[in-house]
Design an enzyme around this catalytic site. Structure first.
Site, PDB file in Angstrom:
ATOM      1  N   ARG A 102      42.664  31.927  50.295  1.00 51.54           N
ATOM      2  CA  ARG A 102      41.805  32.979  50.848  1.00 51.54           C
ATOM      3  C   ARG A 102      42.564  34.302  50.908  1.00 51.54           C
ATOM      4  O   ARG A 102      43.669  34.372  51.441  1.00 51.54           O
ATOM      5  CB  ARG A 102      41.335  32.590  52.254  1.00 51.54           C
ATOM      6  CG  ARG A 102      40.406  33.610  52.860  1.00 51.54           C
ATOM      7  CD  ARG A 102      39.680  33.083  54.063  1.00 51.54           C
ATOM      8  NE  ARG A 102      40.503  33.054  55.259  1.00 51.54           N
ATOM      9  CZ  ARG A 102      40.041  32.772  56.471  1.00 51.54           C
ATOM     10  NH1 ARG A 102      38.767  32.445  56.642  1.00 51.54           N
ATOM     11  NH2 ARG A 102      40.844  32.770  57.504  1.00 51.54           N
ATOM     12  N   GLY A 140      38.281  36.619  52.226  1.00 51.88           N
ATOM     13  CA  GLY A 140      37.262  35.750  52.828  1.00 51.88           C
ATOM     14  C   GLY A 140      35.822  36.136  52.521  1.00 51.88           C
ATOM     15  O   GLY A 140      34.906  35.685  53.194  1.00 51.88           O
ATOM     16  N   HIS A 141      35.579  36.951  51.468  1.00 47.04           N
ATOM     17  CA  HIS A 141      34.208  37.405  51.194  1.00 47.04           C
ATOM     18  C   HIS A 141      33.427  36.470  50.286  1.00 47.04           C
ATOM     19  O   HIS A 141      32.300  36.803  49.905  1.00 47.04           O
ATOM     20  CB  HIS A 141      34.234  38.802  50.566  1.00 47.04           C
ATOM     21  CG  HIS A 141      34.483  39.886  51.562  1.00 47.04           C
ATOM     22  ND1 HIS A 141      35.621  39.931  52.308  1.00 47.04           N
ATOM     23  CD2 HIS A 141      33.737  40.943  51.958  1.00 47.04           C
ATOM     24  CE1 HIS A 141      35.578  40.986  53.105  1.00 47.04           C
ATOM     25  NE2 HIS A 141      34.441  41.606  52.922  1.00 47.04           N
ATOM     26  N   SER A 193      36.443  29.812  49.893  1.00 49.36           N
ATOM     27  CA  SER A 193      37.857  30.037  50.207  1.00 49.36           C
ATOM     28  C   SER A 193      38.256  29.434  51.553  1.00 49.36           C
ATOM     29  O   SER A 193      39.432  29.450  51.910  1.00 49.36           O
ATOM     30  CB  SER A 193      38.169  31.541  50.200  1.00 49.36           C
ATOM     31  OG  SER A 193      37.304  32.224  51.085  1.00 49.36           O
ATOM     32  N   GLY A 211      38.837  41.364  49.794  1.00 48.30           N
ATOM     33  CA  GLY A 211      40.225  41.085  49.435  1.00 48.30           C
ATOM     34  C   GLY A 211      40.486  41.402  47.965  1.00 48.30           C
ATOM     35  O   GLY A 211      39.661  41.110  47.097  1.00 48.30           O
ATOM     36  N   GLY A 218      42.589  39.929  46.168  1.00 46.64           N
ATOM     37  CA  GLY A 218      42.803  38.650  45.462  1.00 46.64           C
ATOM     38  C   GLY A 218      41.533  38.131  44.825  1.00 46.64           C
ATOM     39  O   GLY A 218      41.480  37.880  43.611  1.00 46.64           O
ATOM     40  N   TYR A 270      29.432  37.239  42.670  1.00 43.98           N
ATOM     41  CA  TYR A 270      28.274  36.997  43.541  1.00 43.98           C
ATOM     42  C   TYR A 270      28.015  35.498  43.495  1.00 43.98           C
ATOM     43  O   TYR A 270      26.982  35.033  43.019  1.00 43.98           O
ATOM     44  CB  TYR A 270      27.043  37.759  43.047  1.00 43.98           C
ATOM     45  CG  TYR A 270      27.091  39.257  43.228  1.00 43.98           C
ATOM     46  CD1 TYR A 270      28.144  39.869  43.907  1.00 43.98           C
ATOM     47  CD2 TYR A 270      26.069  40.053  42.741  1.00 43.98           C
ATOM     48  CE1 TYR A 270      28.173  41.238  44.071  1.00 43.98           C
ATOM     49  CE2 TYR A 270      26.093  41.428  42.907  1.00 43.98           C
ATOM     50  CZ  TYR A 270      27.160  42.017  43.568  1.00 43.98           C
ATOM     51  OH  TYR A 270      27.175  43.379  43.724  1.00 43.98           O
TER      52      TYR A 270
HETATM   53  P1  FDA Z   1      37.911  35.141  49.246  1.00 40.72           P
HETATM   54  O1  FDA Z   1      39.205  35.176  49.933  1.00 40.72           O
HETATM   55  O2  FDA Z   1      36.770  34.466  49.932  1.00 40.72           O
HETATM   56  O3  FDA Z   1      38.109  34.535  47.800  1.00 40.72           O
HETATM   57  C1  FDA Z   1      37.076  34.440  46.838  1.00 40.72           C
HETATM   58  C2  FDA Z   1      37.456  33.417  45.760  1.00 40.72           C
HETATM   59  O4  FDA Z   1      38.687  33.787  45.147  1.00 40.72           O
HETATM   60  C3  FDA Z   1      37.688  32.011  46.316  1.00 40.72           C
HETATM   61  O5  FDA Z   1      37.372  31.065  45.310  1.00 40.72           O
HETATM   62  C4  FDA Z   1      39.174  32.002  46.588  1.00 40.72           C
HETATM   63  O6  FDA Z   1      39.730  30.715  46.629  1.00 40.72           O
HETATM   64  C5  FDA Z   1      39.702  32.816  45.426  1.00 40.72           C
HETATM   65  N1  FDA Z   1      40.932  33.543  45.761  1.00 40.72           N
HETATM   66  C6  FDA Z   1      41.110  34.373  46.816  1.00 40.72           C
HETATM   67  N2  FDA Z   1      42.354  34.877  46.788  1.00 40.72           N
HETATM   68  C7  FDA Z   1      42.955  34.368  45.697  1.00 40.72           C
HETATM   69  C8  FDA Z   1      44.264  34.512  45.151  1.00 40.72           C
HETATM   70  N3  FDA Z   1      45.163  35.298  45.742  1.00 40.72           N
HETATM   71  N4  FDA Z   1      44.578  33.815  44.034  1.00 40.72           N
HETATM   72  C9  FDA Z   1      43.664  33.005  43.454  1.00 40.72           C
HETATM   73  N5  FDA Z   1      42.404  32.834  43.914  1.00 40.72           N
HETATM   74  C10 FDA Z   1      42.062  33.515  45.037  1.00 40.72           C
HETATM   75  N6  FDA Z   1      31.998  42.404  44.644  1.00 40.72           N
HETATM   76  C11 FDA Z   1      32.131  43.452  43.821  1.00 40.72           C
HETATM   77  O7  FDA Z   1      32.558  43.291  42.686  1.00 40.72           O
HETATM   78  N7  FDA Z   1      31.787  44.692  44.241  1.00 40.72           N
HETATM   79  C12 FDA Z   1      31.337  44.936  45.500  1.00 40.72           C
HETATM   80  O8  FDA Z   1      31.062  46.069  45.856  1.00 40.72           O
HETATM   81  C13 FDA Z   1      31.180  43.821  46.381  1.00 40.72           C
HETATM   82  N8  FDA Z   1      30.717  43.968  47.661  1.00 40.72           N
HETATM   83  C14 FDA Z   1      30.706  42.911  48.537  1.00 40.72           C
HETATM   84  C15 FDA Z   1      30.341  43.105  49.876  1.00 40.72           C
HETATM   85  C16 FDA Z   1      30.347  42.052  50.777  1.00 40.72           C
HETATM   86  C17 FDA Z   1      29.939  42.303  52.214  1.00 40.72           C
HETATM   87  C18 FDA Z   1      30.716  40.762  50.316  1.00 40.72           C
HETATM   88  C19 FDA Z   1      30.703  39.604  51.276  1.00 40.72           C
HETATM   89  C20 FDA Z   1      31.093  40.567  48.991  1.00 40.72           C
HETATM   90  C21 FDA Z   1      31.088  41.634  48.090  1.00 40.72           C
HETATM   91  N9  FDA Z   1      31.468  41.470  46.755  1.00 40.72           N
HETATM   92  C22 FDA Z   1      31.547  42.552  45.923  1.00 40.72           C
HETATM   93  C23 FDA Z   1      31.858  40.159  46.250  1.00 40.72           C
HETATM   94  C24 FDA Z   1      33.372  39.998  46.302  1.00 40.72           C
HETATM   95  O9  FDA Z   1      33.976  40.760  45.288  1.00 40.72           O
HETATM   96  C25 FDA Z   1      33.744  38.538  46.067  1.00 40.72           C
HETATM   97  O10 FDA Z   1      33.192  37.763  47.085  1.00 40.72           O
HETATM   98  C26 FDA Z   1      35.261  38.363  46.018  1.00 40.72           C
HETATM   99  O11 FDA Z   1      35.553  37.112  45.464  1.00 40.72           O
HETATM  100  C27 FDA Z   1      35.852  38.487  47.396  1.00 40.72           C
HETATM  101  O12 FDA Z   1      37.237  38.445  47.379  1.00 40.72           O
HETATM  102  P2  FDA Z   1      37.994  38.016  48.731  1.00 40.72           P
HETATM  103  O13 FDA Z   1      39.429  37.962  48.439  1.00 40.72           O
HETATM  104  O14 FDA Z   1      37.513  38.861  49.842  1.00 40.72           O
HETATM  105  O15 FDA Z   1      37.340  36.587  48.960  1.00 40.72           O
END
Ligand code: FDA
Length: 511
Positions: A85, A88-89, A95, A155, A157, A455
């Site tokens: 994670r 966490g989005h 995640s 994030g 990531g 998405y």
């Molecule tokens: P999170 O930590 O939940 O990880 C998402 C996925 O990636 C999981 O499968 C996780 O295991 C994996 N992962 C995370 N970190 C990793 C790492 N370091 N190495 C390998 N795998 C890893 N998208 C977009 O393109 N443009 C936008 O403007 C938006 N806006 C938006 C708004 C809101 C409110 C949300 C909830 C979501 C978006 N999104 C988006 C979608 C967003 O880009 C997508 O959910 C990403 O995967 C989020 O990344 P996080 O690290 O926050 O998520």
């Protein structure tokens, strides 16, 4: 009675870590009083924060690379799955939710941002949020930025792992298009950079979906120029104010507007001011990389029907436009550093879907969509058309795993959300989003019906919990990645043949 699997796992962590005193401070078992706070800190979709949601046995928040190595080694040894994670989005909570015994590796302590203005690059650890990246760049330069997403708490990531599009994507491409190196840890604990991982894996991690290949520790980002003054605008019209004809026109021209814009139109149901009945409000907005004086003649020539006036526009710096699109105007820039801040945009209990549109949809089709947006379940739903075109038409489909390039007029984002007190009725909202998605079938991309990997939508298919089959994964894989799916499978087969890094929509290896 034998020890519980996570007790063996914990013992393994302290044995194989050569700095056991530091690793113990980054481990949270369910007995730890901070366990819930750490777990919930970045659960964005509160749909996955109920008492029934499966929880990790252990959360590890590594502060050194050796902590990742120990966690991967011990998880493999003791048959625990890892969910990584960053921010966490994940729209389906992948995640931090799994149906098998699992460990969350949370990169909250891996979030340094090191900006080199002179060379226009930044090394960013994967646990940083986009807001931290924007803020740290703006500290040093107001005329550089990164092709990041709209929402500041995403994030880095996950964002880049799934492609990543935002305010600058028609000008500079996806987040993944703007990565020039990475630091990555594989299933054997090897720390790799672009050179040592090779071009295939470096290609795969920049859009092939998070959680499939290993853990990204850091990205080296290319910084891109933005003008000192940018313009934002938003113009809203109801159906009674000719919104339908404006959307029909928008479909024809938005993808041809200058690369310096990112036009979109958001639609939702509101009470009509005229007679209190429901109507649809369509809000046309965009960033423009330039001044109002430069923007107005373009809009008057290309989209006079919208009647954009100077009063609808505001000039600001690029970093202020990030606040604007997060509905955080007038807040201090420091709010961008707040990773647990819950954006007021988009709700907190939600279900998302996406589509790509290649041909303009008809007035009748649009009316059908509006009628569904007026359903009771859709009172907090929002549908956004986001224009494609610009540089997206010029980057080849196989440049990165993100394949949605030339030929798209726009992407559709469907978001239905609801309030806490109605979470017990979540199914009725999810059913609504499925009905709308079915309704849209004839009007959107086909064979495959494309979807955006970031998405995440488990309705379009998922892997078996046990054996992940290529055939089954192709169903959702081709929608997210089109023909790039096969290359992703090849990379996966090479880097993680035993499929340790897996989840409901991870890339499978060939057996
Ligand atoms: P999170 O930590 O939940 O990880 C998402 C996925 O990636 C999981 O499968 C996780 O295991 C994996 N992962 C995370 N970190 C990793 C790492 N370091 N190495 C390998 N795998 C890893 N998208 C977009 O393109 N443009 C936008 O403007 C938006 N806006 C938006 C708004 C809101 C409110 C949300 C909830 C979501 C978006 N999104 C988006 C979608 C967003 O880009 C997508 O959910 C990403 O995967 C989020 O990344 P996080 O690290 O926050 O998520």
């Amino acid at each position: 009675m034998g020890a519980l699997p996570h007790e063996d796992f914990l013992q393994c962590l302290s044995l194989c870590s050569n700095d056991s005193s530091t690793i113990s401070s980054v481990i949270y078992t369910r007995n730890n009083p901070s366990y819930s706070t750490v777990l919930e800190s970045t659960i964005r979709n509160l749909r996955f924060n109920s008492t029934n949601t499966p929880k990790p046995l252990v959360i590890v928040t590594p502060s050194r690379t050796s902590h990742f190595q120990a966690t991967i080694y011990c998880s493999r040894k003791h048959g625990l799955q890892i969910r990584t994670r960053s921010g966490g989005h994940d729209y389906e909570g992948l995640s931090y939710v799994a149906k098998v015994p699992f460990v969350v590796v949370d990169l909250v302590n891996f979030r340094s941002v090191d900006v080199d203005v002179e060379n226009r690059v930044a090394w960013v650890q994967a646990g940083a949020i986009l807001g931290e990246v924007y803020y740290r760049i703006a500290e040093k330069s107001r005329t550089l930025s990164f092709a990041g997403g709209v929402f500041h708490s995403i994030g880095v990531g996950g964002y880049i792992s799934g492609g990543g599009f935002g305010l600058l994507f028609r000008k500079y491409g996806t987040g993944g298009d703007n990565v020039i190196d990475a630091q990555f840890i594989d299933v054997n604990g090897r720390i790799l950079d672009r050179k040592s991982m090779g071009e295939d894996l470096f290609w795969a991690i920049r859009g092939g979906g998070g959680g499939s290949f290993g853990i990204v520790l850091a990205w080296k980002l290319k910084l891109v120029p933005v003008p000192a003054t940018v313009t934002v605008f938003s113009v809203s019209r109801t159906l009674e104010q000719n919104a339908t004809q404006l959307i029909l026109r928008w479909q024809e021209i938005a993808h041809q507007l200058p690369d310096e814009m990112n036009p979109d139109v958001s639609m939702f149901s509101v009470n009509s001011t005229q007679d209190g009945r429901k109507t649809i409000l369509a809000s046309f907005s965009s960033l423009f990389l330039g001044t109002i004086d430069e923007l107005l003649p373009i809009m008057q020539q290309r989209f006079p029907e919208l009647g954009l006036s100077r009063q609808d526009c505001s000039e600001m710096s690029w970093i202020e436009s990030v606040l604007y699109f997060n509905q955080l105007q007038n807040q201090p820039l420091e709010i961008l550093l707040n990773r647990t801040f819950r954006t007021p945009v988009g709700g907190q209990y939600y279900k998302i879907k996406s589509d790509y549109v290649k041909e303009p949809i008809s007035e009748t089709a649009l009316n059908g969509l509006f009628s569904r947006l007026s359903d009771e379940e859709a009172s907090s739903a929002i549908i956004i058309f986001m224009a494609y075109g610009g540089i997206m038409d010029r980057i080849p489909e196989d440049a990165t795993p993100f394949p949605h390039r030339a030929g798209n007029l726009y992407k559709i984002y469907y978001n239905v959300n609801w309030q806490e007190q109605d979470n017990v009725n979540s199914q009725k909202y999810i059913d609504w989003s499925r009905r709308v998605y079915n309704y849209m079938t004839p009007f959107v991309s086909k064979s495959p019906r494309e979807a955006y990997a970031n998405y995440r939508d488990l309705d379009i298919g998922s892997n078996n919990v046990g054996i992940t089959s290529y055939t089954q994964a192709s169903v959702w894989g081709r929608k997210y990645f089109k023909n790039n799916f096969d290359r992703l499978v090849q990379v996966k087969t090479k880097i993680d043949p035993e499929n340790f890094f897996k989840h409901e929509q991870s890339i499978p290896p060939l057996h």
